[in-house]
Design a protein around this motif. Structure first.
Motif, PDB file in Angstrom:
ATOM      1  N   PRO B  38       0.848  -1.195   0.000  1.00 25.77           N
ATOM      2  CA  PRO B  38       0.000   0.000   0.000  1.00 25.77           C
ATOM      3  C   PRO B  38       0.883   1.244   0.000  1.00 25.77           C
ATOM      4  O   PRO B  38       2.025   1.209   0.447  1.00 25.77           O
ATOM      5  CB  PRO B  38      -0.770  -0.116   1.309  1.00 25.77           C
ATOM      6  N   ASN B  39       0.347   2.323  -0.497  1.00 27.43           N
ATOM      7  CA  ASN B  39       1.089   3.575  -0.563  1.00 27.43           C
ATOM      8  C   ASN B  39       1.087   4.235   0.816  1.00 27.43           C
ATOM      9  O   ASN B  39       0.138   4.909   1.189  1.00 27.43           O
ATOM     10  CB  ASN B  39       0.442   4.478  -1.623  1.00 27.43           C
ATOM     11  N   LEU B  40       2.152   3.992   1.570  1.00 30.14           N
ATOM     12  CA  LEU B  40       2.204   4.510   2.934  1.00 30.14           C
ATOM     13  C   LEU B  40       2.888   5.870   2.935  1.00 30.14           C
ATOM     14  O   LEU B  40       4.036   6.004   2.499  1.00 30.14           O
ATOM     15  CB  LEU B  40       2.971   3.548   3.845  1.00 30.14           C
ATOM     16  N   GLU B  41       2.161   6.830   3.419  1.00 30.76           N
ATOM     17  CA  GLU B  41       2.684   8.199   3.456  1.00 30.76           C
ATOM     18  C   GLU B  41       3.732   8.301   4.574  1.00 30.76           C
ATOM     19  O   GLU B  41       3.419   8.069   5.739  1.00 30.76           O
ATOM     20  CB  GLU B  41       1.548   9.172   3.739  1.00 30.76           C
ATOM     21  N   LEU B  42       4.961   8.640   4.211  1.00 36.21           N
ATOM     22  CA  LEU B  42       5.984   8.795   5.250  1.00 36.21           C
ATOM     23  C   LEU B  42       6.085  10.262   5.646  1.00 36.21           C
ATOM     24  O   LEU B  42       5.829  11.147   4.833  1.00 36.21           O
ATOM     25  CB  LEU B  42       7.321   8.281   4.728  1.00 36.21           C
ATOM     26  N   PRO B  43       6.461  10.499   6.903  1.00 29.52           N
ATOM     27  CA  PRO B  43       6.541  11.889   7.388  1.00 29.52           C
ATOM     28  C   PRO B  43       7.545  12.691   6.553  1.00 29.52           C
ATOM     29  O   PRO B  43       8.578  12.167   6.137  1.00 29.52           O
ATOM     30  CB  PRO B  43       7.051  11.754   8.819  1.00 29.52           C
ATOM     31  N   ALA B  44       7.238  13.944   6.350  1.00 28.37           N
ATOM     32  CA  ALA B  44       8.140  14.794   5.584  1.00 28.37           C
ATOM     33  C   ALA B  44       9.193  15.421   6.491  1.00 28.37           C
ATOM     34  O   ALA B  44      10.300  15.712   6.062  1.00 28.37           O
ATOM     35  CB  ALA B  44       7.341  15.893   4.888  1.00 28.37           C
ATOM     36  N   ASN B  45       8.827  15.590   7.768  1.00 30.84           N
ATOM     37  CA  ASN B  45       9.714  16.359   8.644  1.00 30.84           C
ATOM     38  C   ASN B  45      10.788  15.525   9.341  1.00 30.84           C
ATOM     39  O   ASN B  45      11.638  16.070  10.024  1.00 30.84           O
ATOM     40  CB  ASN B  45       8.881  17.135   9.672  1.00 30.84           C
ATOM     41  N   GLN B  46      10.715  14.206   9.224  1.00 29.93           N
ATOM     42  CA  GLN B  46      11.683  13.359   9.925  1.00 29.93           C
ATOM     43  C   GLN B  46      12.254  12.299   8.993  1.00 29.93           C
ATOM     44  O   GLN B  46      11.571  11.821   8.106  1.00 29.93           O
ATOM     45  CB  GLN B  46      11.011  12.659  11.113  1.00 29.93           C
ATOM     46  N   LYS B  47      13.511  11.932   9.222  1.00 31.97           N
ATOM     47  CA  LYS B  47      14.124  10.882   8.412  1.00 31.97           C
ATOM     48  C   LYS B  47      14.142   9.555   9.175  1.00 31.97           C
ATOM     49  O   LYS B  47      14.326   8.499   8.599  1.00 31.97           O
ATOM     50  CB  LYS B  47      15.573  11.281   8.059  1.00 31.97           C
ATOM     51  N   GLU B  48      13.965   9.628  10.487  1.00 36.43           N
ATOM     52  CA  GLU B  48      14.262   8.472  11.318  1.00 36.43           C
ATOM     53  C   GLU B  48      13.136   8.254  12.324  1.00 36.43           C
ATOM     54  O   GLU B  48      12.592   9.203  12.864  1.00 36.43           O
ATOM     55  CB  GLU B  48      15.549   8.743  12.085  1.00 36.43           C
ATOM     56  N   CYS B  49      12.819   6.976  12.573  1.00 34.21           N
ATOM     57  CA  CYS B  49      11.784   6.662  13.562  1.00 34.21           C
ATOM     58  C   CYS B  49      12.468   6.329  14.894  1.00 34.21           C
ATOM     59  O   CYS B  49      13.691   6.406  15.009  1.00 34.21           O
ATOM     60  CB  CYS B  49      10.941   5.514  13.076  1.00 34.21           C
ATOM     61  N   VAL B  50      11.658   5.929  15.875  1.00 27.85           N
ATOM     62  CA  VAL B  50      12.230   5.665  17.202  1.00 27.85           C
ATOM     63  C   VAL B  50      12.961   4.331  17.250  1.00 27.85           C
ATOM     64  O   VAL B  50      13.612   4.004  18.247  1.00 27.85           O
ATOM     65  CB  VAL B  50      11.144   5.714  18.291  1.00 27.85           C
ATOM     66  N   ALA B  51      12.827   3.536  16.194  1.00 24.98           N
ATOM     67  CA  ALA B  51      13.571   2.278  16.084  1.00 24.98           C
ATOM     68  C   ALA B  51      13.752   2.005  14.596  1.00 24.98           C
ATOM     69  O   ALA B  51      13.054   2.608  13.770  1.00 24.98           O
ATOM     70  CB  ALA B  51      12.796   1.142  16.756  1.00 24.98           C
ATOM     71  N   PRO B  52      14.675   1.101  14.213  1.00 25.73           N
ATOM     72  CA  PRO B  52      14.861   0.822  12.787  1.00 25.73           C
ATOM     73  C   PRO B  52      13.555   0.345  12.143  1.00 25.73           C
ATOM     74  O   PRO B  52      12.712  -0.262  12.805  1.00 25.73           O
ATOM     75  CB  PRO B  52      15.899  -0.301  12.779  1.00 25.73           C
ATOM     76  N   ALA B  53      13.419   0.635  10.834  1.00 23.94           N
ATOM     77  CA  ALA B  53      12.153   0.359  10.150  1.00 23.94           C
ATOM     78  C   ALA B  53      11.720  -1.098  10.308  1.00 23.94           C
ATOM     79  O   ALA B  53      10.542  -1.374  10.539  1.00 23.94           O
ATOM     80  CB  ALA B  53      12.292   0.716   8.675  1.00 23.94           C
ATOM     81  N   GLY B  54      12.665  -2.025  10.204  1.00 21.86           N
ATOM     82  CA  GLY B  54      12.325  -3.447  10.318  1.00 21.86           C
ATOM     83  C   GLY B  54      11.682  -3.764  11.655  1.00 21.86           C
ATOM     84  O   GLY B  54      10.645  -4.434  11.725  1.00 21.86           O
ATOM     85  N   THR B  55      12.284  -3.254  12.711  1.00 23.05           N
ATOM     86  CA  THR B  55      11.734  -3.478  14.050  1.00 23.05           C
ATOM     87  C   THR B  55      10.357  -2.862  14.173  1.00 23.05           C
ATOM     88  O   THR B  55       9.436  -3.468  14.722  1.00 23.05           O
ATOM     89  CB  THR B  55      12.658  -2.845  15.112  1.00 23.05           C
ATOM     90  N   MET B  56      10.214  -1.633  13.665  1.00 19.33           N
ATOM     91  CA  MET B  56       8.930  -0.957  13.764  1.00 19.33           C
ATOM     92  C   MET B  56       7.846  -1.734  13.038  1.00 19.33           C
ATOM     93  O   MET B  56       6.750  -1.910  13.538  1.00 19.33           O
ATOM     94  CB  MET B  56       9.019   0.454  13.192  1.00 19.33           C
ATOM     95  N   ARG B  57       8.183  -2.233  11.837  1.00 22.72           N
ATOM     96  CA  ARG B  57       7.177  -2.961  11.066  1.00 22.72           C
ATOM     97  C   ARG B  57       6.711  -4.188  11.812  1.00 22.72           C
ATOM     98  O   ARG B  57       5.528  -4.488  11.862  1.00 22.72           O
ATOM     99  CB  ARG B  57       7.775  -3.411   9.732  1.00 22.72           C
TER     100      ARG B  57
END
Ligand code: HEM
Lengths: 341, 138
Positions: B38-57
């Motif tokens: 699905p077309n997931l809208e990523l935040p424009a103001n941040q490059k990084e989440c609170v954990a690596p993308a794999g963990t977050m998913r």
């Protein structure tokens, strides 16, 4: 020994799944070739066996019934357990397939103080019913990985199954029930010496294999976690014949997948074919109407007969001459009125 | 003899049920597009989440429930991320401060068949409540 060998066979599959999860070429084989091969084996094998059964003659009318047969109007008969009509048969089959009617009759015999005591034993019925229904529920819930958009009924089943919202991701009751019921079914075979003696490799193998599938699935959902997004892409890719294994698929997932493939490929050649065989059991799917309707075996070979009437006709003169009494006294008076006693 | 029709009808039904994912993909058209995520809208103001993308998913739900536990039961709002950055443990302010509920959370949940989690029983979505932050922002 049978139990041990089948446990080892399943463990070997688990290890193979994990081993394949490590190297890239093995991952490709496991994620692309193996599922198609297993699915083809399942489809072709299943159709082949059912088609062969469809062409087996059923010359005799052999329902096995468990209730009073329909006879005189003032004798109450068991409409479902001893059906005399097609609808009766349909209800009987529905009770058998959806509720395991005949298993409900299972009872236990034991000696107590030198006396034989027959007791109810509903645990086998209850646990197999629980096991089969939760297995169906789990398979239907898995459709969320294979269908896009997800149909509403799959979402509804998921909500129902996780109704109490215990933990995150919510605990599915079907998982708890499935594993407990299967554990009972397994220990039932271990506990009773007679049953242990009767249990074959294939009996244990099916149980261990399904348990291993459930355990890897449960580990994946509640403990190690898995990236559902890439699992779904992978599953949709399989369905659309464009397979591909993403790096995000964990070894545990590949293990779950290999075990499911093993189950699929094994199913047509095993006792698990009872899933179609139950529909085709002539002892269940025939109406017990052999007293009210004559069922003639269509394959009967013509048999040359010589009935007494014909025999008497042949020797009439000689019998009359010897004073032997005749069934039909005078041919002209009561012609064709054979008297039978 | 007469029963063969029923047997083969049943067999056909079984085969159709077993192969339903393939038919479903065809019926919903563009079988080629459907396996795209699905077309997931990523935040424009941040490059990084609170954990690596794999963990977050894979495990964001477990992290969120842990945060709830920490905040509600222990009053602990400080989250030190994998890279040493410090975040506030807050769904509304931290997560939804960057992510859009409808275009991120809901889209992926719908795609993967996850029924609406009960986060939203208490939390509201700051972007649909038009700037009002009067209700529960724990
Ligand atoms: C006979 C077939 C199968 C059985 C009995 C089975 C059983 C299970 C069970 C008991 C779980 C635990 C969570 C749940 O109940 O949903 C599970 C999870 C899972 N299974 Fe299966 N499975 C089967 C086939 C498959 C197939 C073919 C796939 C992949 C394409 C698959 C992928 C998964 C995934 C990704 C999870 C984790 C779900 C989550 O994290 O929410 N399973 N499985």
């Amino acid at each position: 020994m049978n139990a041990l060998y089948s446990l080892l066979a399943v463990l070997a599959l688990v290890l193979a799944g994990f081993a394949c999860g490590q190297g890239a070429p093995a991952r490709m084989v496991l994620a692309t070739f193996v599922p198609y091969a297993a699915f083809a084996a399942l489809l072709i094998g299943f159709c082949w066996r059912v088609a062969r059964w469809a062409f087996v003659p059923v010359p005799f009318h052999i329902p096995v019934t468990c209730g009073q047969q329909k006879s005189l109007v003032w004798i109450r008969f068991a409409k479902i357990d001893n059906p005399s009509t097609r609808w009766g048969v349909v209800s009987r089959m529905a009770a058998e397939i959806l509720l395991f009617r005949s298993l409900f009759r299972n009872n236990r015999a034991r000696l107590s103080g030198g006396r034989l005591i027959l007791g109810e034993s509903a645990s086998l019925w209850l646990c197999s019913l629980a096991f089969h229904w939760t297995l169906l529920l789990i398979m239907l819930r898995h459709l969320r990985l294979f269908l896009e958009p997800v149909p509403a009924f799959v979402n509804a089943l998921e909500r129902l199954d996780g109704y109490f919202q215990i933990g995150v991701p919510p605990l599915y009751f079907s998982d708890v029930i499935l594993v407990s019921a299967m554990t009972f079914l397994l220990f039932r075979r271990f506990r009773d010496p007679a049953l242990r003696y009767l249990s074959l490799f294939s009996d244990y193998f099916a149980l261990f294999l399904l348990l291993a599938i459930a355990v890897t699935g449960i580990l994946m959902r509640y403990f190690t976690r898995v990236d559902i997004l890439s699992v779904k892409q992978f599953a949709l890719g399989l369905a659309a014949f464009r397979p591909g294994a993403s790096q995000a698929l964990s070894a545990l997932f590949l293990c779950h997948l290999l075990l499911v493939c093993a189950l699929a490929a094994y199913l047509p050649f095993s006792k698990l074919m009872h899933m179609s065989g139950v529909f085709l059991s002539p002892t269940r799917n025939l109406a017990n109407n052999s007293r009210s309707q004559r069922h003639i075996n269509p394959w009967n070979a013509p048999v040359k007969t010589h009935a007494y009437v014909e025999w008497e006709e042949e020797f009439r003169d000689k019998m009359q001459a010897a004073g032997i009494p005749l069934e039909i006294e005078n041919e002209t008076e009561d012609a064709g009125n054979a008297r039978t006693n | 003899m007469r029963d063969r029709v029923w047997i083969f009808a049943g067999l056909a039904f079984f085969v159709a049920a077993l192969t339903c994912p393939a038919w479903y993909a065809v019926a919903n058209g563009k079988a080629s597009n459907k396996s795209k995520p699905p077309n997931l809208e990523l935040p424009a103001n941040q490059k990084e989440c609170v954990a690596p993308a794999g963990t977050m998913r894979a495990a964001h739900m477990q992290m969120l429930i842990q945060w709830r536990e920490d905040v509600v039961r222990h009053g602990d709002r400080r989250f030190v991320a994998f890279n040493g950055k410090v975040y506030e443990k807050s769904l509304t302010r931290t997560c939804l401060g960057c992510h859009n509920k409808e275009q991120f959370c809901d889209r992926c949940h719908a795609y993967s068949g996850v029924s609406d989690p009960y986060c939203w029983n208490c939390h509201n979505d700051p972007q649909t409540v038009a700037g009002s932050r009067t209700r529960s922002t724990p």
